[in-house]
Design a protein around this motif. Structure first.
Motif, PDB file in Angstrom:
ATOM      1  N   ARG A 169      85.008 -36.342 -47.874  1.00  0.00           N
ATOM      2  CA  ARG A 169      84.076 -35.261 -47.494  1.00  0.00           C
ATOM      3  C   ARG A 169      83.866 -35.093 -45.992  1.00  0.00           C
ATOM      4  NH1 ARG A 169      84.090 -32.299 -52.002  1.00  0.00           N
ATOM      5  NH2 ARG A 169      82.816 -33.092 -53.716  1.00  0.00           N
ATOM      6  N   HIS A 170      84.096 -36.160 -45.217  1.00  0.00           N
ATOM      7  CA  HIS A 170      83.719 -36.108 -43.790  1.00  0.00           C
ATOM      8  C   HIS A 170      84.802 -36.705 -42.897  1.00  0.00           C
ATOM      9  CE1 HIS A 170      79.772 -35.060 -45.365  1.00  0.00           C
ATOM     10  NE2 HIS A 170      79.789 -36.169 -46.099  1.00  0.00           N
ATOM     11  N   GLU A 171      86.048 -36.525 -43.285  1.00  0.00           N
ATOM     12  CA  GLU A 171      87.142 -37.191 -42.557  1.00  0.00           C
ATOM     13  C   GLU A 171      87.178 -36.795 -41.078  1.00  0.00           C
ATOM     14  OE1 GLU A 171      91.044 -36.502 -44.167  1.00  0.00           O
ATOM     15  OE2 GLU A 171      91.815 -38.330 -43.229  1.00  0.00           O
ATOM     16  N   ALA A 172      86.836 -35.538 -40.793  1.00  0.00           N
ATOM     17  CA  ALA A 172      86.958 -35.038 -39.418  1.00  0.00           C
ATOM     18  C   ALA A 172      86.093 -35.823 -38.443  1.00  0.00           C
ATOM     19  CB  ALA A 172      86.587 -33.556 -39.374  1.00  0.00           C
ATOM     20  N   ARG A 173      85.066 -36.491 -38.926  1.00  0.00           N
ATOM     21  CA  ARG A 173      84.194 -37.234 -38.018  1.00  0.00           C
ATOM     22  C   ARG A 173      84.837 -38.526 -37.507  1.00  0.00           C
ATOM     23  NH1 ARG A 173      78.348 -36.112 -37.424  1.00  0.00           N
ATOM     24  NH2 ARG A 173      77.927 -34.185 -38.533  1.00  0.00           N
ATOM     25  N   GLY A 174      85.892 -38.978 -38.169  1.00  0.00           N
ATOM     26  CA  GLY A 174      86.695 -40.065 -37.609  1.00  0.00           C
ATOM     27  C   GLY A 174      86.060 -41.451 -37.633  1.00  0.00           C
ATOM     28  N   TRP A 175      85.750 -41.952 -38.830  1.00  0.00           N
ATOM     29  CA  TRP A 175      85.128 -43.287 -38.905  1.00  0.00           C
ATOM     30  C   TRP A 175      86.049 -44.391 -38.392  1.00  0.00           C
ATOM     31  CZ3 TRP A 175      87.454 -47.203 -41.577  1.00  0.00           C
ATOM     32  CH2 TRP A 175      88.352 -46.867 -42.593  1.00  0.00           C
ATOM     33  N   ARG A 176      87.355 -44.129 -38.344  1.00  0.00           N
ATOM     34  CA  ARG A 176      88.296 -45.176 -37.905  1.00  0.00           C
ATOM     35  C   ARG A 176      88.237 -45.437 -36.400  1.00  0.00           C
ATOM     36  NH1 ARG A 176      90.352 -42.556 -42.138  1.00  0.00           N
ATOM     37  NH2 ARG A 176      91.465 -43.720 -43.755  1.00  0.00           N
ATOM     38  N   ASN A 177      87.696 -44.484 -35.626  1.00  0.00           N
ATOM     39  CA  ASN A 177      87.688 -44.641 -34.167  1.00  0.00           C
ATOM     40  C   ASN A 177      86.964 -45.918 -33.749  1.00  0.00           C
ATOM     41  OD1 ASN A 177      88.948 -42.199 -34.054  1.00  0.00           O
ATOM     42  ND2 ASN A 177      87.080 -41.017 -33.597  1.00  0.00           N
ATOM     43  N   GLY A 178      87.665 -46.801 -33.069  1.00  0.00           N
ATOM     44  CA  GLY A 178      87.067 -48.057 -32.605  1.00  0.00           C
ATOM     45  C   GLY A 178      86.973 -49.120 -33.689  1.00  0.00           C
ATOM     46  N   ASN A 179      87.441 -48.811 -34.897  1.00  0.00           N
ATOM     47  CA  ASN A 179      87.325 -49.752 -36.026  1.00  0.00           C
ATOM     48  C   ASN A 179      88.708 -50.081 -36.585  1.00  0.00           C
ATOM     49  OD1 ASN A 179      84.417 -49.855 -36.031  1.00  0.00           O
ATOM     50  ND2 ASN A 179      84.426 -47.796 -36.932  1.00  0.00           N
ATOM     51  N   ASP A 180      89.589 -50.558 -35.715  1.00  0.00           N
ATOM     52  CA  ASP A 180      90.984 -50.767 -36.124  1.00  0.00           C
ATOM     53  C   ASP A 180      91.118 -51.783 -37.259  1.00  0.00           C
ATOM     54  OD1 ASP A 180      91.611 -49.008 -34.161  1.00  0.00           O
ATOM     55  OD2 ASP A 180      92.492 -50.485 -32.792  1.00  0.00           O
ATOM     56  N   ALA A 181      90.346 -52.867 -37.176  1.00  0.00           N
ATOM     57  CA  ALA A 181      90.480 -53.910 -38.203  1.00  0.00           C
ATOM     58  C   ALA A 181      90.016 -53.384 -39.562  1.00  0.00           C
ATOM     59  CB  ALA A 181      89.672 -55.148 -37.802  1.00  0.00           C
ATOM     60  N   LEU A 182      88.925 -52.645 -39.558  1.00  0.00           N
ATOM     61  CA  LEU A 182      88.415 -52.075 -40.815  1.00  0.00           C
ATOM     62  C   LEU A 182      89.400 -51.035 -41.358  1.00  0.00           C
ATOM     63  CD1 LEU A 182      86.080 -51.961 -42.855  1.00  0.00           C
ATOM     64  CD2 LEU A 182      85.035 -50.167 -41.430  1.00  0.00           C
ATOM     65  N   ALA A 183      89.938 -50.221 -40.468  1.00  0.00           N
ATOM     66  CA  ALA A 183      90.916 -49.209 -40.902  1.00  0.00           C
ATOM     67  C   ALA A 183      92.142 -49.886 -41.525  1.00  0.00           C
ATOM     68  CB  ALA A 183      91.323 -48.337 -39.719  1.00  0.00           C
ATOM     69  N   ALA A 184      92.591 -50.995 -40.924  1.00  0.00           N
ATOM     70  CA  ALA A 184      93.765 -51.703 -41.459  1.00  0.00           C
ATOM     71  C   ALA A 184      93.433 -52.318 -42.818  1.00  0.00           C
ATOM     72  CB  ALA A 184      94.220 -52.777 -40.481  1.00  0.00           C
ATOM     73  N   TRP A 185      92.240 -52.908 -42.933  1.00  0.00           N
ATOM     74  CA  TRP A 185      91.847 -53.474 -44.242  1.00  0.00           C
ATOM     75  C   TRP A 185      91.810 -52.366 -45.289  1.00  0.00           C
ATOM     76  CZ3 TRP A 185      87.728 -52.028 -47.302  1.00  0.00           C
ATOM     77  CH2 TRP A 185      87.642 -52.737 -48.507  1.00  0.00           C
ATOM     78  N   TYR A 186      91.192 -51.225 -44.944  1.00  0.00           N
ATOM     79  CA  TYR A 186      91.050 -50.145 -45.923  1.00  0.00           C
ATOM     80  C   TYR A 186      92.413 -49.596 -46.347  1.00  0.00           C
ATOM     81  CZ  TYR A 186      90.127 -45.733 -48.106  1.00  0.00           C
ATOM     82  OH  TYR A 186      90.143 -44.694 -48.994  1.00  0.00           O
ATOM     83  N   ALA A 187      93.333 -49.498 -45.397  1.00  0.00           N
ATOM     84  CA  ALA A 187      94.666 -48.970 -45.738  1.00  0.00           C
ATOM     85  C   ALA A 187      95.299 -49.823 -46.835  1.00  0.00           C
ATOM     86  CB  ALA A 187      95.548 -48.936 -44.496  1.00  0.00           C
ATOM     87  N   GLY A 188      95.125 -51.129 -46.741  1.00  0.00           N
ATOM     88  CA  GLY A 188      95.665 -52.012 -47.776  1.00  0.00           C
ATOM     89  C   GLY A 188      94.895 -51.884 -49.084  1.00  0.00           C
ATOM     90  N   PHE A 189      93.561 -51.833 -48.986  1.00  0.00           N
ATOM     91  CA  PHE A 189      92.734 -51.781 -50.193  1.00  0.00           C
ATOM     92  C   PHE A 189      92.999 -50.492 -50.975  1.00  0.00           C
ATOM     93  CE2 PHE A 189      88.880 -51.303 -52.706  1.00  0.00           C
ATOM     94  CZ  PHE A 189      88.721 -52.590 -53.200  1.00  0.00           C
ATOM     95  N   ALA A 190      93.198 -49.396 -50.237  1.00  0.00           N
ATOM     96  CA  ALA A 190      93.403 -48.093 -50.888  1.00  0.00           C
ATOM     97  C   ALA A 190      94.696 -48.051 -51.692  1.00  0.00           C
ATOM     98  CB  ALA A 190      93.396 -46.992 -49.826  1.00  0.00           C
TER      99      ALA A 190
END
Ligand SMILES: N[C@@H](CCC(=O)N[C@@H](CS)C(=O)NCC(=O)O)C(=O)O
Length: 202
Positions: A169-190
């Motif tokens: 719903r809110h991808e454009a806001r960019g939650w990944r910015n500055g959160n590389d480790a969380l983004a990498a974890w989520y990519a695997g979890f997804a």
């Protein structure tokens, strides 16, 4: 059992992921239930007085509602260990609350945009909800990667479903910015089968 279900609800998705991960999918039938705070699904109030999905109707007990209660019930039913004991158990509950808190904030943002008439919308309220999401993502990125990377539990499932909903719903806001480790974890979890199988319709 009957699960009152909506394919776009992140709270329902938590329950669906638990059903997948614990091998209980065939024990439930899905009852399509779409509603908003302004237009609850007809008759649903008799199942859940709060008229929110998910709710789980059981043949031998009260109808359960709130995703945390349902996930806990399903975990106990399958003896799956998604709520560990001891110190990790308290961490898991806190992580689950963090994931659900992200979802709560993101859903309020969605409702503000979709339900409140233009002209009555409050940007400061939406920005304040986004600030909660940013703060939670920063905390997850800084302090929770080790737990997130451990054995599967409901904390991880709540965070995974929350981040997926923010993307939805809110991808454009960019939650990944500055959160590389969380983004990498989520990519695997997804990529988990349970997550792929429960993705909301495009
Ligand atoms: N805390 C509840 C939240 C459930 C919830 O808010 N579900 C939304 C759909 S994503 C809903 O049914 N909203 C209708 C309403 O608020 O009346 C849970 O974890 O199950």
């Amino acid at each position: 059992m009957k699960l009152y279900h909506s394919p776009t609800s992140p709270y329902v998705r938590k329950v669906m992921v638990v059903l997948y991960e614990t091998g209980q999918l065939e024990d439930v039938t899905l009852e399509a239930t779409s509603g908003t705070p302004l237009a609850p699904a007809a008759g649903f109030v008799a199942k859940n007085p709060l008229t929110k999905v998910p709710a789980l109707e059981r043949p031998d007990g009260c109808t359960l509602y709130d995703s945390r209660v349902i996930c806990r019930f399903l975990d106990a039913r399958a003896k799956a260990g998604l709520y560990p004991q001891g110190a990790r158990g308290w961490e898991t509950l806190t992580l689950e609350a963090t994931g659900d808190g992200i979802t709560d904030a993101a859903l309020l943002m969605t409702y503000e945009a979709r339900l409140r008439p233009e002209g009555q919308r409050m940007d400061a309220f939406v920005d304040a909800q986004w600030a909660k999401i940013e703060n939670a993502c920063a905390a997850l990125n800084a302090r929770w990667i080790s737990h997130l990377s451990g054995p599967l539990d409901t904390g991880q499932i709540a965070v995974g479903c929350a981040l997926a909903y923010v993307d939805f719903r809110h991808e454009a806001r960019g939650w990944r910015n500055g959160n590389d480790a969380l983004a990498a974890w989520y990519a695997g979890f997804a990529e988990r089968e349970s997550m792929r199988a429960t993705a909301p319709p495009a």
